[in-house]
Design a protein around this motif. Structure first.
Motif, PDB file in Angstrom:
ATOM      1  N   PRO A  81     -11.148   5.674   5.434  1.00 19.36           N
ATOM      2  CA  PRO A  81     -10.175   4.728   4.873  1.00 19.36           C
ATOM      3  C   PRO A  81      -9.407   3.937   5.938  1.00 19.36           C
ATOM      4  N   ALA A  82      -9.114   4.541   7.072  1.00 21.45           N
ATOM      5  CA  ALA A  82      -8.373   3.826   8.119  1.00 21.45           C
ATOM      6  C   ALA A  82      -9.211   2.669   8.681  1.00 21.45           C
ATOM      7  N   ASP A 113      -9.302  -0.074   6.016  1.00 19.99           N
ATOM      8  CA  ASP A 113      -8.049  -0.827   5.959  1.00 19.99           C
ATOM      9  C   ASP A 113      -7.937  -1.802   7.121  1.00 19.99           C
ATOM     10  N   ARG A 124     -10.210  -4.683   6.408  1.00 18.02           N
ATOM     11  CA  ARG A 124      -9.634  -5.520   5.343  1.00 18.02           C
ATOM     12  C   ARG A 124      -8.585  -6.467   5.924  1.00 18.02           C
ATOM     13  N   ASN A 125      -7.703  -5.912   6.746  1.00 18.89           N
ATOM     14  CA  ASN A 125      -6.642  -6.728   7.341  1.00 18.89           C
ATOM     15  C   ASN A 125      -7.214  -7.802   8.261  1.00 18.89           C
TER      16      ASN A 125
END
Length: 125
Positions: free
Chosen positions: A73-74, A77, A80-81
């Motif tokens: 997940p990190a 994320d 995504r950013n």
């Protein structure tokens, strides 16, 4: 177009299995929604350079990449950013609009000689 956005907002990844094509609009749509791209084709090296997905060399490599990304997940994320930032900084109307306006102003100037171009109203964002 609205349906594409709806689907992308619920998506973890955009997977593109095409090995040859131009720059897919689907990449921009995905990145705009913060969706990383897993693909065989990295047009202009943007996926690698910007860190907005993973470039794969085989279908097995692609399956491994999907498993690895969805289990981290990190990393997702962060991608995504970076994806949203890439679209904002390089592909948004605020970023590209002035370049288009300058291009068309140069065309008008070239067409009408070295003097001032005809009166044209260019609305800038």
């Amino acid at each position: 177009h609205d349906e594409v956005g709806h689907v992308l907002r619920r998506s973890a990844l955009l997977i593109n299995t095409s090995s040859v094509e131009g720059f897919p609009n689907a990449y921009l749509e995905a990145w705009n929604h913060g969706v990383p791209v897993v693909a065989f084709n990295d047009v202009d090296g943007i996926i690698r350079e910007a860190g907005v997905g993973t470039v794969c060399s085989s279908i097995d490599d692609m399956a491994d990449a999907v498993r690895k990304l969805t289990a981290d997940p990190a990393a997702m994320d962060a991608m995504r950013n970076r994806a949203r930032r890439l679209v904002r900084d390089r592909f948004s109307s605020q970023s590209l609009g002035p370049q288009y306006a300058e291009f068309f102003e140069e065309l008008l100037t070239a067409r009408h000689g070295a003097g001032a171009p005809p009166s044209v109203s260019v609305r800038r964002p």
